[in-house]
Enzyme design. Sequence first.
Site, PDB file in Angstrom:
ATOM      1  N   LYS A 109       0.987  -1.214  -0.047  1.00  0.00           N
ATOM      2  CA  LYS A 109      -0.093  -0.009   0.188  1.00  0.00           C
ATOM      3  C   LYS A 109       0.931   1.192  -0.214  1.00  0.00           C
ATOM      4  O   LYS A 109       0.526   2.360  -0.532  1.00  0.00           O
ATOM      5  CB  LYS A 109      -0.887  -0.026   1.123  1.00  0.00           C
TER       6      LYS A 109
HETATM    7  C1  LIG Z   1      -4.523  -4.506   0.968  1.00  0.00           C
HETATM    8  C2  LIG Z   1      -3.759  -5.722   0.935  1.00  0.00           C
HETATM    9  C3  LIG Z   1      -4.327  -6.686   0.006  1.00  0.00           C
HETATM   10  C4  LIG Z   1      -5.469  -6.797  -0.878  1.00  0.00           C
HETATM   11  O1  LIG Z   1      -5.125  -5.879  -1.951  1.00  0.00           O
HETATM   12  P1  LIG Z   1      -6.391  -5.220  -2.458  1.00  0.00           P
HETATM   13  O2  LIG Z   1      -6.049  -3.953  -3.497  1.00  0.00           O
HETATM   14  O3  LIG Z   1      -7.395  -4.801  -1.607  1.00  0.00           O
HETATM   15  O4  LIG Z   1      -7.137  -6.540  -3.458  1.00  0.00           O
HETATM   16  C5  LIG Z   1      -3.306  -8.109  -0.120  1.00  0.00           C
HETATM   17  N1  LIG Z   1      -2.225  -8.155   0.621  1.00  0.00           N
HETATM   18  C6  LIG Z   1      -1.890  -7.140   1.627  1.00  0.00           C
HETATM   19  C7  LIG Z   1      -0.453  -7.481   2.499  1.00  0.00           C
HETATM   20  C8  LIG Z   1      -2.679  -5.912   1.800  1.00  0.00           C
HETATM   21  O5  LIG Z   1      -2.095  -5.160   2.547  1.00  0.00           O
END
Ligand SMILES: *Cc1c(COP(=O)(O)O)cnc(C)c1O
Length: 465
Positions: free
Chosen positions: A112
């Site tokens: 993120k």
């Molecule tokens: C947010 C997250 C996801 C999921 O990603 P999306 O974009 O919501 O599909 C998967 N793995 C981790 C470690 C995350 O922080």
Amino acid sequence: MKYHSTRGQAPVLDFADVVLTGLARDGGLYVPESYPQFSVEQWRQLRGKPYQVVAYEVMKPFVGDAIQPDALKTLIDEAYAGFHHKAIAPIKQLDTNHFLLELFHGPTLAFKDYALQFLGKLFDHLLQERGERVTILGATSGDTGSAAIEACRDKDTIDIFILHPHNRTSEIQRKQMTTVLSTNVHNIALNAPFDDCQTIVKELFNDLDFRDKYKLSAVNSINWARIMAQVVYYVYAALNLGAPERTLSFAVPTGNFGNVFAAYVAKRMGLPISKLAIGTNKNDILARFFDSGKMSTDAVSPSIAPSMDIQISSNFERLLFHTYGNDADHVMKTMAEFKKTGIFSVSPDVLTELRKTFAGRRFDDDSIAQIIQKIYHATGELIDPHTAIACAPDLLQELPNDAVHVSLACAHPAKFPDAIKGAVDVFPHLPDFLSDLFEREEQFTVLDNDRATVKAFVEETLGAR
Ligand SMILES: *Cc1c(COP(=O)(O)O)cnc(C)c1O
């Protein structure tokens, strides 16, 4: 570039307004009116270039005139300056035709950061230009909150309030949020479970006087700029693995569908991507959809890959819109039905079309632990539970043999030490720059589970500045 809502009832906006607006007024999500097309020659020219250069070239057509070229370059340079690997998104080989794209070299150790570090700078830039301030309000069960706080810290144009459930996040997750002592960061530990945190945030957004007075805003994954910033690492990885001459396919651990939608955008821009395999944990709404053509919500149950413990994949609406030839009326009807009944379906023809690109599989906690073990014994790599889903043999089997297979490593193993310890009896250590995390001073305010109390806290905090 102009942006349209997937539900067709909200104003058409340019890039700057789309970023600051987030969710469209009609409840839809903004998408660009068209996807820029890169020629084989253009891809080739980007090969071997630094991440920041690829980012600039990929983002430029989406940004349009909203930001001057030099300013955009600076924003990108600043966004990735705090990353802890020179390659930003390095690739590791796990097997003859299996590569791991590491997306955990940002400040909070999860993918993120790749979008939010940029989004924080972007917000600040656009708000400074307009002489405005915003208040970012959000609830987190762990990961997103820390990435958002790191992205917004020390910004003069932003105050950020993040609610987390008191004593119900992991210690690492709490410390990553509460040890950020910037004066514009306000951590609230609510005496309640996560769902109640989210409910209070939603209610405050629906309190229109309050919302307008303090210019409430969100940085959640429906913001177009987050998708745009995520397209970059697919392009960068693909070029480093031989595109445009070689075709790639990706295995993506998926919750809100934001990350995998960015891969779809890269494909729409002309990058040779054949298949996208979507892995879910036991909260398997997407795996069930790609199996049956029926989207039906279910209760959320906690898993060892908690960042994917979701009930609805909000970014799926963007794919739905494109799949129906950008038919906003159809999306509007479908989403209304979904809201009322918790179910919608696509026709067999549409499902067949979607399956040409997408496949979905579900993995329960036991199989996630087994994959962590298997990869550790085969390669010596410790992978986190989300990454494990992306490395599942059953998921990789969905990818065609003539494409390069890439799994996305979405979090650093040290973010989920208990799951790793349980699977392979090894304790994953935090990187050096966070090794003193547990000694750092924390700052947060414990509040009762009551909307008026939270509202008063926000008002007092902002009134005092
Ligand atoms: C947010 C997250 C996801 C999921 O990603 P999306 O974009 O919501 O599909 C998967 N793995 C981790 C470690 C995350 O922080």
